[in-house]
Design a protein around this motif. Sequence first.
Motif, PDB file in Angstrom:
ATOM      1  N   ALA A  40      50.918  66.283 -18.102  1.00  0.00           N
ATOM      2  CA  ALA A  40      51.961  65.721 -17.240  1.00  0.00           C
ATOM      3  C   ALA A  40      53.346  66.211 -17.667  1.00  0.00           C
ATOM      4  CB  ALA A  40      51.894  64.191 -17.257  1.00  0.00           C
ATOM      5  N   PHE A  41      53.603  66.263 -18.974  1.00  0.00           N
ATOM      6  CA  PHE A  41      54.890  66.797 -19.445  1.00  0.00           C
ATOM      7  C   PHE A  41      55.059  68.250 -18.999  1.00  0.00           C
ATOM      8  CE2 PHE A  41      55.564  63.303 -22.564  1.00  0.00           C
ATOM      9  CZ  PHE A  41      56.900  63.055 -22.278  1.00  0.00           C
ATOM     10  N   ARG A  42      53.998  69.043 -19.085  1.00  0.00           N
ATOM     11  CA  ARG A  42      54.095  70.446 -18.623  1.00  0.00           C
ATOM     12  C   ARG A  42      54.400  70.513 -17.134  1.00  0.00           C
ATOM     13  NH1 ARG A  42      49.643  71.612 -22.181  1.00  0.00           N
ATOM     14  NH2 ARG A  42      48.231  71.459 -20.419  1.00  0.00           N
ATOM     15  N   LEU A  43      53.694  69.713 -16.348  1.00  0.00           N
ATOM     16  CA  LEU A  43      53.918  69.720 -14.900  1.00  0.00           C
ATOM     17  C   LEU A  43      55.359  69.362 -14.551  1.00  0.00           C
ATOM     18  CD1 LEU A  43      50.645  67.969 -13.663  1.00  0.00           C
ATOM     19  CD2 LEU A  43      51.255  70.377 -13.390  1.00  0.00           C
ATOM     20  N   ALA A  99      59.330  65.915  -7.598  1.00  0.00           N
ATOM     21  CA  ALA A  99      60.494  65.946  -6.704  1.00  0.00           C
ATOM     22  C   ALA A  99      61.667  65.154  -7.270  1.00  0.00           C
ATOM     23  CB  ALA A  99      60.106  65.410  -5.332  1.00  0.00           C
ATOM     24  N   ASP A 100      61.392  64.026  -7.930  1.00  0.00           N
ATOM     25  CA  ASP A 100      62.480  63.207  -8.470  1.00  0.00           C
ATOM     26  C   ASP A 100      63.130  63.836  -9.693  1.00  0.00           C
ATOM     27  OD1 ASP A 100      62.003  61.284  -6.526  1.00  0.00           O
ATOM     28  OD2 ASP A 100      60.571  60.205  -7.791  1.00  0.00           O
ATOM     29  N   PHE A 101      62.345  64.484 -10.528  1.00  0.00           N
ATOM     30  CA  PHE A 101      62.880  65.075 -11.759  1.00  0.00           C
ATOM     31  C   PHE A 101      63.595  66.393 -11.499  1.00  0.00           C
ATOM     32  CE2 PHE A 101      62.625  67.120 -15.981  1.00  0.00           C
ATOM     33  CZ  PHE A 101      63.205  66.118 -16.729  1.00  0.00           C
ATOM     34  N   GLY A 102      63.111  67.131 -10.529  1.00  0.00           N
ATOM     35  CA  GLY A 102      63.768  68.385 -10.161  1.00  0.00           C
ATOM     36  C   GLY A 102      63.118  69.602 -10.792  1.00  0.00           C
ATOM     37  N   MET A 103      63.791  70.723 -10.644  1.00  0.00           N
ATOM     38  CA  MET A 103      63.241  72.013 -11.048  1.00  0.00           C
ATOM     39  C   MET A 103      63.717  72.476 -12.429  1.00  0.00           C
ATOM     40  SD  MET A 103      61.255  73.024  -8.608  1.00  0.00           S
ATOM     41  CE  MET A 103      61.107  74.770  -8.905  1.00  0.00           C
ATOM     42  N   SER A 104      64.446  71.653 -13.148  1.00  0.00           N
ATOM     43  CA  SER A 104      64.969  72.095 -14.431  1.00  0.00           C
ATOM     44  C   SER A 104      63.872  72.154 -15.489  1.00  0.00           C
ATOM     45  CB  SER A 104      66.079  71.157 -14.905  1.00  0.00           C
ATOM     46  OG  SER A 104      65.594  69.852 -15.060  1.00  0.00           O
ATOM     47  N   VAL A 105      64.022  73.093 -16.409  1.00  0.00           N
ATOM     48  CA  VAL A 105      63.105  73.219 -17.536  1.00  0.00           C
ATOM     49  C   VAL A 105      63.740  72.500 -18.721  1.00  0.00           C
ATOM     50  CG1 VAL A 105      62.029  74.826 -19.150  1.00  0.00           C
ATOM     51  CG2 VAL A 105      62.185  75.410 -16.722  1.00  0.00           C
ATOM     52  N   VAL A 106      62.954  71.651 -19.378  1.00  0.00           N
ATOM     53  CA  VAL A 106      63.451  70.871 -20.507  1.00  0.00           C
ATOM     54  C   VAL A 106      62.836  71.450 -21.774  1.00  0.00           C
ATOM     55  CG1 VAL A 106      63.558  68.575 -21.536  1.00  0.00           C
ATOM     56  CG2 VAL A 106      63.643  68.834 -19.053  1.00  0.00           C
ATOM     57  N   ALA A 107      63.697  71.891 -22.695  1.00  0.00           N
ATOM     58  CA  ALA A 107      63.226  72.544 -23.917  1.00  0.00           C
ATOM     59  C   ALA A 107      62.407  71.598 -24.800  1.00  0.00           C
ATOM     60  CB  ALA A 107      64.404  73.100 -24.709  1.00  0.00           C
ATOM     61  N   GLU A 108      62.845  70.374 -24.979  1.00  0.00           N
ATOM     62  CA  GLU A 108      62.151  69.374 -25.791  1.00  0.00           C
ATOM     63  C   GLU A 108      61.786  68.195 -24.894  1.00  0.00           C
ATOM     64  OE1 GLU A 108      61.196  69.505 -28.965  1.00  0.00           O
ATOM     65  OE2 GLU A 108      61.972  71.533 -29.161  1.00  0.00           O
ATOM     66  N   GLU A 112      64.300  60.577 -19.470  1.00  0.00           N
ATOM     67  CA  GLU A 112      64.038  60.742 -18.031  1.00  0.00           C
ATOM     68  C   GLU A 112      62.660  61.353 -17.807  1.00  0.00           C
ATOM     69  OE1 GLU A 112      66.753  62.052 -19.576  1.00  0.00           O
ATOM     70  OE2 GLU A 112      68.371  60.777 -18.854  1.00  0.00           O
ATOM     71  N   ALA A 113      62.340  62.383 -18.587  1.00  0.00           N
ATOM     72  CA  ALA A 113      61.031  63.030 -18.460  1.00  0.00           C
ATOM     73  C   ALA A 113      59.925  62.054 -18.831  1.00  0.00           C
ATOM     74  CB  ALA A 113      60.958  64.270 -19.339  1.00  0.00           C
TER      75      ALA A 113
END
Length: 110
Positions: A30-33, A41-50, A56-57
């Motif tokens: 789920a974290f990878r997805l 859709a709510d979290f958006g397209m950003s990539v989170v390094a950690e 939020e993640a």
Amino acid sequence: GRAAELVFYGESEGLSTSAVSDLAAATEQAFRLVCLYGMDADFGMSVVAEPTSSPEAKAVVDRILKKELAAAVKAVKDSPQSVLKIRDALLVKNRLDGEELCRLLGITEK
């Protein structure tokens, strides 16, 4: 695993080591997805390094896991005999591949 344990044993029994392993794998996926592939859709397209350090993640992942657990519990309740067939097969053979699982449950390819 966790859904079957909830249906067959209830909440009071706790998590078996197998269900903990399933939950860890589902959480990681789920974290990878959410954080790598931007598939929420709510979290958006950003990539989170950690990703695990992002509140939020974590909130999005928790929402996804709760939704999927509810769906899995419904599936187990709707077809408990299928779960028992899988259990019996796993007692004989520790792992089943997709083909074996389909054969066991009488699912044919389309």
